[in-house]
Design an enzyme around this catalytic site. Structure first.
Site, mmCIF file in Angstrom:
data_model
loop_
_atom_site.group_PDB
_atom_site.id
_atom_site.type_symbol
_atom_site.label_atom_id
_atom_site.label_comp_id
_atom_site.label_asym_id
_atom_site.label_seq_id
_atom_site.Cartn_x
_atom_site.Cartn_y
_atom_site.Cartn_z
ATOM 1 N N SER A 131 -4.326 -1.512 0.531
ATOM 2 C CA SER A 131 -3.336 -2.506 0.930
ATOM 3 C C SER A 131 -4.031 -3.775 1.381
ATOM 4 O O SER A 131 -4.914 -3.737 2.247
ATOM 5 C CB SER A 131 -2.467 -1.948 2.065
ATOM 6 O OG SER A 131 -1.413 -2.817 2.375
ATOM 7 N N ALA A 132 -3.640 -4.925 0.822
ATOM 8 C CA ALA A 132 -4.367 -6.174 1.029
ATOM 9 C C ALA A 132 -4.339 -6.664 2.463
ATOM 10 O O ALA A 132 -5.314 -7.257 2.946
ATOM 11 C CB ALA A 132 -3.810 -7.254 0.093
ATOM 12 N N HIS A 133 -3.230 -6.460 3.179
ATOM 13 C CA HIS A 133 -3.168 -7.030 4.525
ATOM 14 C C HIS A 133 -4.093 -6.311 5.501
ATOM 15 O O HIS A 133 -4.303 -6.791 6.613
ATOM 16 C CB HIS A 133 -1.727 -7.038 5.048
ATOM 17 C CG HIS A 133 -1.189 -5.685 5.410
ATOM 18 N ND1 HIS A 133 -0.674 -4.818 4.482
ATOM 19 C CD2 HIS A 133 -1.061 -5.068 6.603
ATOM 20 C CE1 HIS A 133 -0.266 -3.722 5.090
ATOM 21 N NE2 HIS A 133 -0.487 -3.840 6.380
ATOM 22 N N GLN A 137 -7.816 1.584 5.008
ATOM 23 C CA GLN A 137 -8.560 1.111 6.170
ATOM 24 C C GLN A 137 -10.025 0.785 5.864
ATOM 25 O O GLN A 137 -10.646 0.020 6.597
ATOM 26 C CB GLN A 137 -8.506 2.158 7.291
ATOM 27 C CG GLN A 137 -7.153 2.281 7.957
ATOM 28 C CD GLN A 137 -6.748 1.032 8.727
ATOM 29 O OE1 GLN A 137 -7.578 0.195 9.068
ATOM 30 N NE2 GLN A 137 -5.466 0.896 8.995
ATOM 31 N N CYS A 151 4.463 7.712 24.255
ATOM 32 C CA CYS A 151 5.249 6.971 25.238
ATOM 33 C C CYS A 151 5.497 5.534 24.818
ATOM 34 O O CYS A 151 5.811 4.693 25.651
ATOM 35 C CB CYS A 151 4.532 6.982 26.585
ATOM 36 S SG CYS A 151 4.104 8.612 27.173
ATOM 37 N N GLY A 186 0.811 -1.204 0.000
ATOM 38 C CA GLY A 186 0.000 0.000 0.000
ATOM 39 C C GLY A 186 0.848 1.259 0.000
ATOM 40 O O GLY A 186 0.512 2.251 -0.644
ATOM 41 N N THR A 187 1.962 1.228 0.722
ATOM 42 C CA THR A 187 2.867 2.382 0.738
ATOM 43 C C THR A 187 3.428 2.656 -0.647
ATOM 44 O O THR A 187 3.494 3.807 -1.093
ATOM 45 C CB THR A 187 4.006 2.137 1.745
ATOM 46 O OG1 THR A 187 3.452 2.089 3.068
ATOM 47 C CG2 THR A 187 5.051 3.239 1.669
#
Length: 460
Positions: A194-196, A177, A320, A69-70
């Site tokens: 993105s497939a995952h 998403q 954090c 996807g990136t």
């Protein structure tokens, strides 16, 4: 062990596993070759492209498969900016885009381009009118996610797309998403996914570019995937990605309703059982499976570690956590509390029993972490002095500066101030958020010899 981090990577869907294994036997050959094995592989690739294009809502020849996807986002942004370089070199995007968009924007700016960042409201959504005002004559491309990856807020894609069309600016939508839950509203010019994220295998991305959009692929030319995604196609993974996308879409309506009810329960019960908590993101216009909340006086890394010890896998946008020392850019843009942040994103099949057990465990875990950090548990002491107080929290990381502020706010009379000295970047976000949650006034930030001086006035 309940896995509650589907927004990072959804478990492999059973259909994806079956398709992957079958394609390993049938789709190993080069789909560009004319012999029998190549033709068989080509048929599988064409079928996968048609299935993915149907889910996206585009023509098959408008869609290519990438290695992630990136990669799809980077290729889409670079190609659109290059194709429209005569229009201008300005890129517009929302302040809460995925890091892949922000990294592409930074690279564009470093190369001499310009970037306009559109702010969001406290729920994480852009104002369509504000986005429209950001579109200028030299804006070559606009980017807007369909839904936020950290807080789940859905963006007004249709409204922004209409404004982009009026301005003659193509709109790239990052649908990573949301695509598994349903199609993106019409009006976009480029789309990535993105497939995952929907239960397909990792290493497969989608890039759709509408016909008529000026697009010039960057880098050396390639013969595959219309020249927009160089390299040999990972055909078994592509077949599995397309098959699982079709499968999850068929299940989406029923599963979305079921998971939305579970998330509604989390949103309600967390606010009831955990003191000093802020549930963030739009309560209505949101993804059905995702909820994010932030807990005052809590170290995010410790909180996630303790939940993991109790067999719950969750994520965080907290400043954090071990991966970053600065607040999440999403939470920062929203102006909400970042410390003690927990993102729960339920995969399909999550049971009500797992959610109920999480809600039973969470309050005690938060209380334990707060006690370990010395967070205040009793009512503030009555005022002892009218003199302004100064809290030296230099060199101390979140949530300690906020904890120290909470300990002493009761020592000054109503109307007096407490100044917190801090060199922690998160203090700029978390101290104002604490003030809003506790009904105190954040006067502002002043210069100090080291770090910054955050001034808080007691109102009650």
């Amino acid at each position: 062990m309940p896995y509650f981090d589907a927004a990072s990577a959804a478990p492999l869907h059973p259909v994806a596993r079956q398709a992957l294994l079958a394609a390993l036997d049938e789709g190993w050959a080069d789909p560009a070759r004319l012999y029998r094995e190549g033709r068989r592989a080509r048929l599988l690739l064409d079928a996968a492209r048609e299935a993915a294009a149907e889910a996206v809502g585009c023509r098959p020849d408008e869609l290519v498969f990438t290695s992630s996807g990136t990669t799809a986002v980077h290729a889409g942004i670079a190609g659109a900016l290059s194709g429209r370089r005569r229009v201008g070199r300005r890129l517009a995007h929302s302040a809460v885009e995925h890091s892949s968009v922000l990294h592409a924007a930074a690279a564009h700016e470093a190369a001499g381009g310009s970037v306009t960042e559109v702010p969001v409201d406290r729920s994480g959504a852009v104002d369509p009118a504000a986005y429209g005002e950001a579109l200028r004559a030299d804006t070559a491309l606009a980017c807007l996610q369909s839904a936020n990856h950290e807080v789940g807020t859905e963006q007004p894609v249709a409204e922004v797309a209409a404004l982009c069309a009026e301005a003659g600016t193509p709109l790239l939508v990052d649908a990573a998403q949301s695509l598994g839950w349903g199609p993106v509203p019409a009006g976009w010019s480029l789309l990535t996914a993105s497939a995952h994220k929907w239960g397909g295998p990792a290493g497969v991305g989608l890039l759709a570019v509408r016909k008529g959009v000026r697009f010039a692929p960057g880098g050396p030319a390639g013969e595959r995937e219309s020249g927009r995604a160089p390299g040999f196609e990972n055909l078994p993974a592509i077949v599995a990605a397309a098959a699982s996308l079709r499968a999850v879409r068929g299940e989406a309506a029923a599963e979305a309703a079921r998971l939305r009810a579970l998330v509604d329960r989390i949103r309600t019960v967390v606010a009831e059982r955990v003191p000093d908590v802020e549930v963030v993101g739009d309560p209505e216009r949101r993804l059905p499976h995702l909820v994010t909340f932030s807990c005052l006086y809590v170290d995010g890394e410790t909180l996630l570690h303790e939940l993991d010890r109790r067999e719950f896998s969750v994520s965080s946008g907290s400043s954090c956590t071990s991966s970053t020392l600065t607040p999440s850019h999403v939470l920062k843009a929203m102006g909400v509390l970042s410390e003690g942040n927990v993102r729960v994103s339920l995969p399909p099949g999550t049971t009500g029993t797992d959610v109920d057990r999480f809600l039973e465990v969470l309050p005690a875990v938060v209380a334990e972490v707060r006690e370990r950090l010395g967070a205040p548990v009793a009512a503030p002491r009555p005022p002892a002095s009218a003199a302004p107080l100064v809290v030296d929290a230099l060199g101390r990381r979140c949530p300690v500066p906020v904890i120290e502020l909470a300990k002493v706010i009761g020592e000054v009379p109503v109307g007096a101030t407490v100044t917190v000295l801090s060199d922690d970047e998160a203090a700029r976000l978390d101290i104002p958020a604490w003030c809003e949650m506790r009904g105190q006034e954040y006067v502002g930030e002043e210069r100090a010899a080291r770090g910054s001086a955050h001034v808080v006035r007691r109102l009650s």
